[in-house]
Motif scaffolding. Structure first.
Motif, short mmCIF file in Angstrom:
data_model
loop_
_atom_site.label_atom_id
_atom_site.label_comp_id
_atom_site.label_asym_id
_atom_site.label_seq_id
_atom_site.Cartn_x
_atom_site.Cartn_y
_atom_site.Cartn_z
N GLN A 15 -7.13 46.68 1.75
CA GLN A 15 -6.26 46.34 0.60
C GLN A 15 -5.77 47.59 -0.10
O GLN A 15 -4.60 47.75 -0.39
N VAL A 16 -6.76 48.45 -0.41
CA VAL A 16 -6.45 49.66 -1.19
C VAL A 16 -5.48 50.54 -0.40
O VAL A 16 -4.48 51.03 -0.93
N ARG A 17 -5.76 50.71 0.88
CA ARG A 17 -4.89 51.55 1.71
C ARG A 17 -3.47 50.99 1.76
O ARG A 17 -2.50 51.75 1.69
N VAL A 18 -3.35 49.68 1.90
CA VAL A 18 -2.00 49.08 1.97
C VAL A 18 -1.27 49.26 0.63
O VAL A 18 -0.11 49.64 0.60
N MET A 19 -2.00 49.02 -0.47
CA MET A 19 -1.35 49.16 -1.78
C MET A 19 -0.93 50.60 -2.05
O MET A 19 0.09 50.86 -2.65
N GLU A 20 -1.76 51.55 -1.58
CA GLU A 20 -1.42 52.97 -1.77
C GLU A 20 -0.19 53.38 -0.97
O GLU A 20 0.56 54.25 -1.38
N GLU A 40 5.05 49.45 -1.19
CA GLU A 40 5.52 48.90 -2.48
C GLU A 40 5.46 47.38 -2.42
O GLU A 40 5.74 46.80 -1.37
N PRO A 41 5.15 46.71 -3.55
CA PRO A 41 5.24 45.25 -3.55
C PRO A 41 6.71 44.82 -3.32
O PRO A 41 7.60 45.61 -3.65
N PRO A 42 7.00 43.64 -2.81
CA PRO A 42 6.01 42.62 -2.46
C PRO A 42 5.18 42.97 -1.23
O PRO A 42 5.72 43.46 -0.24
N ILE A 43 3.88 42.68 -1.34
CA ILE A 43 2.97 42.93 -0.23
C ILE A 43 2.34 41.59 0.16
O ILE A 43 1.85 40.86 -0.70
N GLU A 51 -9.32 40.11 5.58
CA GLU A 51 -8.97 40.26 4.18
C GLU A 51 -7.52 39.80 4.01
O GLU A 51 -6.69 40.02 4.89
N GLY A 52 -7.24 39.14 2.88
CA GLY A 52 -5.84 38.77 2.61
C GLY A 52 -5.42 39.35 1.28
O GLY A 52 -6.24 39.47 0.36
N LEU A 53 -4.14 39.71 1.19
CA LEU A 53 -3.66 40.30 -0.07
C LEU A 53 -2.19 39.89 -0.27
O LEU A 53 -1.38 40.00 0.64
N TYR A 54 -1.91 39.41 -1.48
CA TYR A 54 -0.51 39.06 -1.81
C TYR A 54 -0.20 39.65 -3.18
O TYR A 54 -0.83 39.27 -4.17
N THR A 96 1.37 41.04 -10.26
CA THR A 96 0.05 40.43 -10.14
C THR A 96 -0.17 40.08 -8.66
O THR A 96 0.77 40.17 -7.86
N GLY A 97 -1.38 39.69 -8.35
CA GLY A 97 -1.62 39.35 -6.94
C GLY A 97 -2.94 38.65 -6.75
O GLY A 97 -3.77 38.60 -7.66
#
Ligand code: DAH
Length: 351
Positions: free
Chosen positions: A183-188, A191-194, A220-223, A312-313
């Protein structure tokens, strides 16, 4: 056919030439021809023997040369004989002598591992609603596995996950204890939308038993987007549960705690084994726990460089072994890594 009397080396040479030409033109179509060839050239009264016998009458100074010619002649005959023998043997298998009742050779067909099957199914389910797949390292630093996920230093929550530590040069690294690190790596890095899911192997220092293992698999899932709500999370998980366990499946959320989500919940699905009537697997409750989830804590968004006042997510994490246990009724975690062919064979037709 016997040779005319050999008088001298000139005569001998021309005999060898004539006989060599005969070898070339001799037609071998079946085993009988092959046997005639063998008798005429290689048999006890054949030309090869005859020539060697005649060598003793050749003057000494020519013996070496003629001897070599006879050797080559013998090789020529033997080569032709062996070549046709082999050909006829292989032909006889595919033709007249072929025994149709002979049992065939069985080629074992391989199968996908149940964990791979279920991982693929989960990935397919989420791809249908626009989730991409992302990946991260199994040897992870403290930042991605803990700190950026809102685990303060010395916080007891770090003990929730018995960590294996490894040394990499100067740095102490961890074998990731969960796929939340991705999650952290993808967010870093984006850019959203993710909208992403991250399947992978994780490690924990646990004694191996039917219910625990030192490595297992998570997804893991992340939105992350503007205006993502807890309602979106519930709807996404309900969709997943119905796709995975059948249309009649229901879910329930129980409040829980994870450092990286607020609020957090654990999710149960109605027991698909007893249709929620109560059985051993669901401990007669009608419900089975399948995952943890929640709204991504604003601290986690900020740590990864995402503005928490704008975005938010939600996030969730599930164990692949757990889902596989429910789907295929595998009740001992050790079976997944023992490579017992009797276990693996059962998944042959499942891809
Ligand atoms: N990382 C958690 C674990 O390994 C699972 C989890 C729970 C992941 C809640 C999440 C989440 O993303 O929101 O137990």
């Amino acid at each position: 056919m016997s040779l005319p009397r050999i008088l001298n080396e000139v005569n001998m040479k021309s005999q060898i030439e004539t006989l060599s030409a005969k070898i070339e033109t001799f037609e071998i179509k079946n085993n009988q021809d092959l046997e005639s060839f063998r008798i005429e050239f290689l048999g006890t009264k054949g030309h090869v023997k005859e020539l060697y016998a005649a060598l003793k009458d050749i003057p000494n100074q020519d013996k070496k040369e003629i001897g070599q010619l006879i050797n080559s002649f013998r090789n020529l005959a033997e080569e032709k004989f062996n070549k046709f023998k082999e050909n006829l043997e292989s032909v006889s298998i595919s033709n007249d002598n072929f025994d149709c009742s002979r049992p065939g050779e069985i080629n074992e067909v391989g199968s996908h591992h149940p964990i791979s099957l279920v991982r693929k199914e989960i990935v397919d389910i989420f791809s249908r609603i626009g989730f991409s797949v992302s990946d991260g390292p199994e040897i992870e630093d403290d930042w991605h596995n803990f700190t950026a996920l809102n685990f303060p230093p010395e916080h007891p929550a770090r003990d929730m996950q018995d960590t294996f530590f490894v040394r990499k040069g100067e740095n102490e690294m961890a074998l990731r204890t969960h796929t939340s690190s991705v999650q952290v790596r993808v967010m870093e890095s984006s850019e959203p939308p993710i909208r992403t899911i991250s399947p992978g192997r994780v490690y924990r220092n646990e004694a191996i038993s039917a219910r625990a293992h030192c490595f297992f698999h998570q997804i893991e899932g992340l939105y992350i987007d503007k205006g993502v709500t807890f309602g979106d999370l519930k709807q996404t998980l309900l969709y997943f549960a119905k796709e995975m366990f059948g249309e009649q499946t229901q879910i329930r959320l129980r409040p829980s705690y994870f450092p990286f989500t607020e609020p957090s919940a654990e999710v149960d699905v109605s027991c698909s084994i007893c249709s929620a009537k109560g059985c051993n697997v669901c401990k007669h409750s009608g419900w089975l726990e399948i995952l943890g989830c929640g709204m991504v804590d604003p601290n986690v968004l900020e740590a990864a460089g995402i503005d928490s006042s704008e975005f938010t997510g939600f996030a969730f994490g599930m164990g692949v072994e757990r889902i596989t246990q429910l789907k295929y009724k595998v009740n001992d975690l050790r079976l997944y890594s023992e490579n017992d062919i009797r276990f693996l064979r059962q998944f042959r037709a499942s891809w």
